[in-house]
Design a protein around this motif. Sequence first.
Motif, mmCIF file in Angstrom:
data_model
loop_
_atom_site.group_PDB
_atom_site.id
_atom_site.type_symbol
_atom_site.label_atom_id
_atom_site.label_comp_id
_atom_site.label_asym_id
_atom_site.label_seq_id
_atom_site.Cartn_x
_atom_site.Cartn_y
_atom_site.Cartn_z
ATOM 1 N N LEU A 49 0.826 -1.199 0.000
ATOM 2 C CA LEU A 49 0.000 0.000 0.000
ATOM 3 C C LEU A 49 0.863 1.253 0.000
ATOM 4 O O LEU A 49 0.574 2.212 -0.720
ATOM 5 N N ASP A 53 0.557 3.857 -2.957
ATOM 6 C CA ASP A 53 0.213 5.256 -2.664
ATOM 7 C C ASP A 53 1.220 6.202 -3.298
ATOM 8 O O ASP A 53 0.852 7.235 -3.861
ATOM 9 N N ARG A 69 -3.114 0.024 -5.723
ATOM 10 C CA ARG A 69 -3.606 0.518 -4.437
ATOM 11 C C ARG A 69 -4.836 -0.271 -4.007
ATOM 12 O O ARG A 69 -4.961 -0.692 -2.857
ATOM 13 N N LEU A 73 -5.260 -2.625 -0.670
ATOM 14 C CA LEU A 73 -6.347 -2.408 0.290
ATOM 15 C C LEU A 73 -7.197 -3.673 0.442
ATOM 16 O O LEU A 73 -7.589 -4.033 1.554
ATOM 17 N N GLU A 74 -7.443 -4.352 -0.657
ATOM 18 C CA GLU A 74 -8.195 -5.602 -0.600
ATOM 19 C C GLU A 74 -7.436 -6.639 0.236
ATOM 20 O O GLU A 74 -8.028 -7.345 1.054
ATOM 21 N N GLN A 76 -5.575 -6.098 2.643
ATOM 22 C CA GLN A 76 -5.690 -5.722 4.053
ATOM 23 C C GLN A 76 -7.114 -5.908 4.577
ATOM 24 O O GLN A 76 -7.374 -5.668 5.750
ATOM 25 N N ASP A 78 -9.800 -4.219 3.492
ATOM 26 C CA ASP A 78 -10.581 -2.981 3.392
ATOM 27 C C ASP A 78 -11.252 -2.911 2.019
ATOM 28 O O ASP A 78 -10.803 -2.217 1.113
ATOM 29 N N GLN A 81 -12.671 0.669 0.705
ATOM 30 C CA GLN A 81 -11.649 1.558 0.165
ATOM 31 C C GLN A 81 -11.062 0.985 -1.119
ATOM 32 O O GLN A 81 -10.720 1.729 -2.043
ATOM 33 N N ALA A 82 -10.925 -0.333 -1.197
ATOM 34 C CA ALA A 82 -10.399 -0.973 -2.408
ATOM 35 C C ALA A 82 -11.306 -0.673 -3.600
ATOM 36 O O ALA A 82 -10.835 -0.366 -4.691
ATOM 37 N N ALA A 85 -10.775 2.883 -4.658
ATOM 38 C CA ALA A 85 -9.468 3.112 -5.264
ATOM 39 C C ALA A 85 -9.460 2.766 -6.744
ATOM 40 O O ALA A 85 -8.740 3.368 -7.528
#
Length: 87
Positions: A49, A53, A69, A73-74, A76, A78, A81-82, A85
């Motif tokens: 990430l 970023d 990104r 996020l996926e 992690q 999230d 947010q993924a 993004a």
Amino acid sequence: MVSGGTVGLYCSSLRVSRRVEGFEGPVHAPARSNLAAAHLKLNQPAEALAQADRAVELRPDWGKGHFRRGCALEAQGDLEQASRATA
């Protein structure tokens, strides 16, 4: 699962890609993106990430940085947010 030989290749990629540290122009966004991909393959989503970023910061109009990104996020967990993004 990533094989032992493949892990070695990803680690080599990380060593080579880390040479971009300190180079901060838009032309370096692909190296950051590739570094993010290597971190993802090694199950290091936080590092992925951070690199993704940076790729997005360097080249905000480049879709692949946003894709990396979203992948980080996926990884992690999230998903909200993924989704944003990569939209």
